[in-house]
Design a protein around this motif. Structure first.
Motif, PDB file in Angstrom:
ATOM      1  N   MET A  90     -22.087  39.449  13.204  1.00  0.00           N
ATOM      2  CA  MET A  90     -21.375  40.397  14.040  1.00  0.00           C
ATOM      3  C   MET A  90     -22.015  40.451  15.421  1.00  0.00           C
ATOM      4  O   MET A  90     -22.266  41.500  15.985  1.00  0.00           O
ATOM      5  N   GLU A  91     -22.316  39.262  15.939  1.00  0.00           N
ATOM      6  CA  GLU A  91     -22.947  39.191  17.241  1.00  0.00           C
ATOM      7  C   GLU A  91     -21.953  39.576  18.334  1.00  0.00           C
ATOM      8  O   GLU A  91     -20.740  39.514  18.135  1.00  0.00           O
ATOM      9  N   PRO A  92     -22.451  39.993  19.498  1.00  0.00           N
ATOM     10  CA  PRO A  92     -21.546  40.359  20.594  1.00  0.00           C
ATOM     11  C   PRO A  92     -20.730  39.165  21.065  1.00  0.00           C
ATOM     12  O   PRO A  92     -21.116  38.013  20.898  1.00  0.00           O
ATOM     13  N   GLY A  93     -19.610  39.461  21.682  1.00  0.00           N
ATOM     14  CA  GLY A  93     -18.786  38.414  22.265  1.00  0.00           C
ATOM     15  C   GLY A  93     -17.850  37.762  21.274  1.00  0.00           C
ATOM     16  O   GLY A  93     -17.474  38.350  20.261  1.00  0.00           O
ATOM     17  N   THR A  94     -17.503  36.527  21.542  1.00  0.00           N
ATOM     18  CA  THR A  94     -16.501  35.805  20.753  1.00  0.00           C
ATOM     19  C   THR A  94     -17.084  35.109  19.534  1.00  0.00           C
ATOM     20  O   THR A  94     -16.385  34.313  18.893  1.00  0.00           O
ATOM     21  N   MET A  95     -18.342  35.370  19.229  1.00  0.00           N
ATOM     22  CA  MET A  95     -19.015  34.796  18.055  1.00  0.00           C
ATOM     23  C   MET A  95     -19.042  33.281  18.097  1.00  0.00           C
ATOM     24  O   MET A  95     -19.070  32.616  17.056  1.00  0.00           O
ATOM     25  N   GLY A  96     -18.993  32.735  19.287  1.00  0.00           N
ATOM     26  CA  GLY A  96     -19.039  31.289  19.443  1.00  0.00           C
ATOM     27  C   GLY A  96     -17.749  30.576  19.114  1.00  0.00           C
ATOM     28  O   GLY A  96     -17.728  29.332  19.065  1.00  0.00           O
ATOM     29  N   LEU A  97     -16.663  31.313  18.909  1.00  0.00           N
ATOM     30  CA  LEU A  97     -15.387  30.704  18.542  1.00  0.00           C
ATOM     31  C   LEU A  97     -14.603  30.310  19.785  1.00  0.00           C
ATOM     32  O   LEU A  97     -14.501  31.083  20.742  1.00  0.00           O
ATOM     33  N   ALA A  98     -14.026  29.124  19.764  1.00  0.00           N
ATOM     34  CA  ALA A  98     -13.089  28.734  20.807  1.00  0.00           C
ATOM     35  C   ALA A  98     -11.800  29.536  20.629  1.00  0.00           C
ATOM     36  O   ALA A  98     -11.509  30.041  19.538  1.00  0.00           O
ATOM     37  N   ALA A 132     -11.622  40.432  26.293  1.00  0.00           N
ATOM     38  CA  ALA A 132     -12.515  41.593  26.258  1.00  0.00           C
ATOM     39  C   ALA A 132     -13.828  41.267  25.558  1.00  0.00           C
ATOM     40  O   ALA A 132     -14.907  41.675  26.010  1.00  0.00           O
ATOM     41  N   LEU A 133     -13.753  40.509  24.466  1.00  0.00           N
ATOM     42  CA  LEU A 133     -14.969  40.128  23.750  1.00  0.00           C
ATOM     43  C   LEU A 133     -15.846  39.227  24.605  1.00  0.00           C
ATOM     44  O   LEU A 133     -17.079  39.373  24.630  1.00  0.00           O
ATOM     45  N   ALA A 134     -15.226  38.285  25.306  1.00  0.00           N
ATOM     46  CA  ALA A 134     -15.996  37.389  26.171  1.00  0.00           C
ATOM     47  C   ALA A 134     -16.698  38.174  27.273  1.00  0.00           C
ATOM     48  O   ALA A 134     -17.873  37.922  27.590  1.00  0.00           O
ATOM     49  N   ALA A 135     -15.991  39.154  27.850  1.00  0.00           N
ATOM     50  CA  ALA A 135     -16.578  39.957  28.925  1.00  0.00           C
ATOM     51  C   ALA A 135     -17.714  40.825  28.413  1.00  0.00           C
ATOM     52  O   ALA A 135     -18.792  40.896  29.030  1.00  0.00           O
ATOM     53  N   GLY A 137     -21.376  45.607  16.328  1.00  0.00           N
ATOM     54  CA  GLY A 137     -20.702  44.488  16.952  1.00  0.00           C
ATOM     55  C   GLY A 137     -21.170  44.167  18.363  1.00  0.00           C
ATOM     56  O   GLY A 137     -20.760  43.159  18.930  1.00  0.00           O
ATOM     57  N   LEU A 138     -22.044  45.040  18.905  1.00  0.00           N
ATOM     58  CA  LEU A 138     -22.549  44.809  20.251  1.00  0.00           C
ATOM     59  C   LEU A 138     -24.014  44.413  20.254  1.00  0.00           C
ATOM     60  O   LEU A 138     -24.590  44.181  21.325  1.00  0.00           O
ATOM     61  N   GLY A 139     -24.637  44.379  19.088  1.00  0.00           N
ATOM     62  CA  GLY A 139     -26.012  43.918  18.981  1.00  0.00           C
ATOM     63  C   GLY A 139     -26.946  44.626  19.935  1.00  0.00           C
ATOM     64  O   GLY A 139     -27.784  43.991  20.563  1.00  0.00           O
ATOM     65  N   THR A 140     -26.767  45.951  20.061  1.00  0.00           N
ATOM     66  CA  THR A 140     -27.580  46.703  21.011  1.00  0.00           C
ATOM     67  C   THR A 140     -29.045  46.656  20.606  1.00  0.00           C
ATOM     68  O   THR A 140     -29.411  46.914  19.466  1.00  0.00           O
ATOM     69  N   SER A 141     -29.860  46.312  21.540  1.00  0.00           N
ATOM     70  CA  SER A 141     -31.289  46.235  21.261  1.00  0.00           C
ATOM     71  C   SER A 141     -32.106  46.684  22.464  1.00  0.00           C
ATOM     72  O   SER A 141     -33.231  46.269  22.667  1.00  0.00           O
ATOM     73  N   GLY A 142     -31.476  47.515  23.308  1.00  0.00           N
ATOM     74  CA  GLY A 142     -32.161  48.017  24.476  1.00  0.00           C
ATOM     75  C   GLY A 142     -33.188  49.047  24.115  1.00  0.00           C
ATOM     76  O   GLY A 142     -33.368  49.426  22.960  1.00  0.00           O
TER      77      GLY A 142
END
Length: 273
Positions: free
Chosen positions: A50-58, A123-126, A260-265
């Motif tokens: 559930m990493e941020p962004g598009t999960m590496g998918l095209a 939106a996921l890419a951004a 889903g945003l992998g917050t680690s701040g």
């Protein structure tokens, strides 16, 4: 003159009702498609995080996965409309022809959700790019998404579209005026527009919760089903909206709400101190 005994007219079914056997077959088909979509989605989620962004998918692969997800989440709630429309348009249609009509309706419906999936991908890419630049930004992205989703639950667009999805009969009668070419496909797409207007706020919360978060998907699918088919659906929509607003307030302080945003701040006290 001999007295004639006339047999009473045979009872007729209301125009939009299916015989019990045909109704069971139609519902079984929709349930089977939804169950298959859920099985594919759950199986795919095991190989994805559930990493941020598009999960590496095209984009093409993401859209394929998105369509399967929408079929899993939305078919149970759209099944009554699809079946009612196909029965109402032509009562003489039966068997394989009726299945083809239902497939046309569902295809048009999912086509609209595919277009919405394009916006979700952007939106996921951004958001993935922003989180890569600054992991702490995920807190505020998540809060903003929950705030937007909560506001949508109380907005006029939600109210109008939910009313249509809960009581579609008048609109189905209007659809009968559509030209014959690809009629079922276009009717499904038109109904899908109302459904997107009703549910887009629910869908965007998958950005902070995780697009492949099966528990979140199941919960949202249940909410969508109950909003459209339960007598207290409008009240449920408001309750869910209130929940989203609460999550918007809590999200910057509790990163576990944003898988889903992998917050680690850094912790909030360090950010504000």
């Amino acid at each position: 003159m001999p007295h004639l005994h006339l047999a009473p007219p045979a009872p007729t079914r209301p125009g939009f009702l299916l015989p019990a056997r045909e109704l069971a077959v139609a519902w079984s088909l929709m349930v089977l498609l939804a169950a298959l979509a859920w099985a594919l989605t759950v199986g795919q989620s095991r190989h994805m995080g559930m990493e941020p962004g598009t999960m590496g998918l095209a984009l093409p692969l993401f859209l394929l996965l998105w369509v399967v997800m929408m079929a899993a989440m939305m078919l149970p709630s759209v099944a009554p409309v699809a079946i009612t429309w196909v029965r109402g348009i032509n009562r003489s249609t039966a068997g394989p022809a009726r299945a083809v009509r239902i497939a046309g309706f569902v295809s048009g419906y999912l086509l609209v959700w595919t277009v919405f999936g394009l916006l979700v991908y952007v939106a996921l890419a951004a958001t993935g790019h922003l989180v890569d630049l600054d992991p702490a930004a995920g807190r505020w992205i998540g809060a903003s998404v929950f705030l937007l989703a909560g506001a949508q639950q109380f907005g006029p667009l939600k109210r109008v579209c939910l009313r249509h999805c809960r009581s579609p009969m008048f609109q189905l009668l209007q659809y009968s005026r559509f030209r014959p070419w690809a009629k079922d496909l276009r009717v499904g797409a038109h109904h899908g527009l109302y459904c997107v207007g009703c549910c887009w706020g629910l869908m965007i919360v998958l950005i902070p919760l995780g697009v492949m978060n099966i528990a979140a998907m199941a919960g949202l699918a249940a909410v969508i089903f109950l909003e459209k088919l339960w007598r207290q659906g409008p009240w449920l929509a408001w309750a869910v909206g209130l929940l989203f607003l609460v999550l918007a307030v809590l999200a910057p302080f509790h990163e576990w709400l944003l898988p889903g945003l992998g917050t680690s701040g850094p912790p909030m006290d360090q950010m504000t101190g």
